[in-house]
Write a protein that holds these residues in place. Structure first.
Motif, short mmCIF file in Angstrom:
data_model
loop_
_atom_site.label_atom_id
_atom_site.label_comp_id
_atom_site.label_asym_id
_atom_site.label_seq_id
_atom_site.Cartn_x
_atom_site.Cartn_y
_atom_site.Cartn_z
N LYS A 236 15.58 0.92 8.34
CA LYS A 236 15.50 0.53 9.75
C LYS A 236 16.72 -0.27 10.18
O LYS A 236 17.21 -0.12 11.31
CB LYS A 236 14.23 -0.28 9.99
CG LYS A 236 13.98 -0.60 11.45
CD LYS A 236 12.66 -1.34 11.64
CE LYS A 236 12.40 -1.66 13.10
NZ LYS A 236 11.11 -2.38 13.28
N GLU B 82 5.31 9.37 11.43
CA GLU B 82 5.93 8.67 10.30
C GLU B 82 6.87 7.57 10.79
O GLU B 82 7.74 7.80 11.63
CB GLU B 82 6.70 9.67 9.43
CG GLU B 82 7.36 9.03 8.23
CD GLU B 82 8.05 10.03 7.33
OE1 GLU B 82 8.12 9.80 6.12
OE2 GLU B 82 8.55 11.07 7.85
N GLY B 83 6.68 6.38 10.23
CA GLY B 83 7.55 5.26 10.56
C GLY B 83 7.24 4.57 11.86
O GLY B 83 7.82 3.51 12.15
N THR C 33 3.46 2.85 8.28
CA THR C 33 4.58 2.48 7.42
C THR C 33 4.42 3.15 6.05
O THR C 33 3.34 3.63 5.70
CB THR C 33 4.67 0.97 7.22
OG1 THR C 33 3.52 0.54 6.45
CG2 THR C 33 4.71 0.24 8.55
N GLU D 48 1.69 1.31 4.06
CA GLU D 48 0.35 1.66 4.51
C GLU D 48 -0.05 3.05 4.04
O GLU D 48 -1.20 3.30 3.67
CB GLU D 48 0.28 1.57 6.03
CG GLU D 48 0.38 0.15 6.57
CD GLU D 48 0.63 0.11 8.06
OE1 GLU D 48 0.41 -0.97 8.66
OE2 GLU D 48 1.04 1.14 8.64
N ASP E 113 12.71 3.09 1.13
CA ASP E 113 11.41 3.63 0.77
C ASP E 113 11.39 5.13 0.97
O ASP E 113 11.98 5.66 1.90
CB ASP E 113 10.31 3.02 1.65
CG ASP E 113 10.16 1.53 1.47
OD1 ASP E 113 10.20 1.07 0.31
OD2 ASP E 113 10.00 0.82 2.48
N GLY F 161 9.39 7.82 2.47
CA GLY F 161 8.40 7.77 3.53
C GLY F 161 7.18 8.65 3.28
O GLY F 161 7.07 9.33 2.25
#
Length: 291
Positions: A16, A40-41, A45, A48, A268, A270
């Motif tokens: 991000k 997504e995103g 997250t 989550e 991460d 995703g």
């Protein structure tokens, strides 16, 4: 000519902080748990997602952005930036229809307007930060004043010199997703086999090697990187993990034992990519550092 606008989809797993720093336009893909749908995103997250993945009995499903949605994204960006080109870099065409959908979106817009549009769609032939690094490089060059042709040339160069391997913690998701057979997955689990995977020039995942146990797999991964880079010791590295930061740090420490690392990116994996590889995966992307 104003600076090019850089577009990608959420499977690029660009941190991000980088997205915000360079104004990258990220189009979210969708992941579903039963009747529950998430962008997504945005709505979900990575953390989550993996927490819910552990609780659910059924695998989540994913869906790409439609051509008409890409058409509207391109239309909006061109209207807001009339003097700019749009460079749109996407998930491998060997893994998803995302690239084809974005190409169709461009063609639909051109047909509606009756003339060509300054949109350049790129098939990254990779996933996660394996193409997120292309997106980041393009955005940095755009910020520094590079023109469209120079950015596209550099993106292609980076695509050819990057090397990547990833290791999954469990074969369950690859088996359920149809990538490997059930017997292979069961045997691999019983023997603690860790497959080392990569992505070929065709943009399709393939098995490079396998090792029994994590430490042997990491050692083999280092051998592969040393062979890939030959005499080159100065490299950039990015590590992406699916709720396995300890595993990523372990591999990063091993990379430092063999190479001089310049830029290091941690990110991460995703929800969309994670739905296909599962929790515990670590992906490593490396490319030569330049003066």
């Amino acid at each position: 000519m104003a600076k090019p606008v850089i577009v990608t989809d959420s499977t690029a797993d660009v941190p991000k902080s980088i997205v915000e720093a360079y104004g990258i336009h990220v189009i979210p893909m969708v992941v579903r748990f039963g009747e529950d749908s998430y962008r997504e995103g945005i709505d979900l997250t990575a953390g989550e997602f993996y927490e819910r993945l552990e609780r659910e009995k059924e695998l989540p499903t994913t869906s790409q952005t439609s051509p008409s949605q890409y058409m509207e994204v391109f239309r909006g960006l061109l209207e807001a930036n009339p003097d700019s080109a749009v460079i749109s870099i996407h998930l491998s065409s060997g893994m998803s229809g995302t690239y084809q959908a974005s190409m169709l979106g461009k063609e639909m817009l051109e047909e509606e307007l009756g003339h060509p549009v300054d949109v350049h769609v790129v098939d990254s032939r990779c996933a996660s930060y394996g193409f997120g690094m292309l997106v980041t490089a393009a955005a940095r060059m755009a910020e520094e004043g590079a023109d469209t042709a120079s950015i596209l040339k550099e993106v292609e160069r980076l695509r050819q010199v990057r090397h990547l391997y990833f290791m999954v913690d469990t074969l369950e998701y690859l088996q359920k997703g149809g990538r490997i057979g059930r017997a292979t997955a069961l045997l691999g689990t019983l023997l603690n086999i860790k497959p080392i995977l990569s992505v070929g020039e065709d943009g399709v995942i393939y098995s490079v090697d396998k090792a029994r146990g994590r430490k042997k797999a990491i050692a083999r991964m280092m051998e592969l990187f040393r062979k890939d880079f030959g005499e080159v010791k100065d490299i950039h590295a990015a590590l992406a993990d699916s709720a396995n930061p300890e595993g990523a740090e372990e591999i990063l420490a091993e990379l430092r034992n063999h190479f001089t690392l310049h830029e290091v990116v941690r990110t991460d994996i995703g929800a969309v990519v994670g739905a296909h590889v599962g929790r515990g995966t670590v992906a490593v992307f490396c490319w030569p550092a330049r003066d």
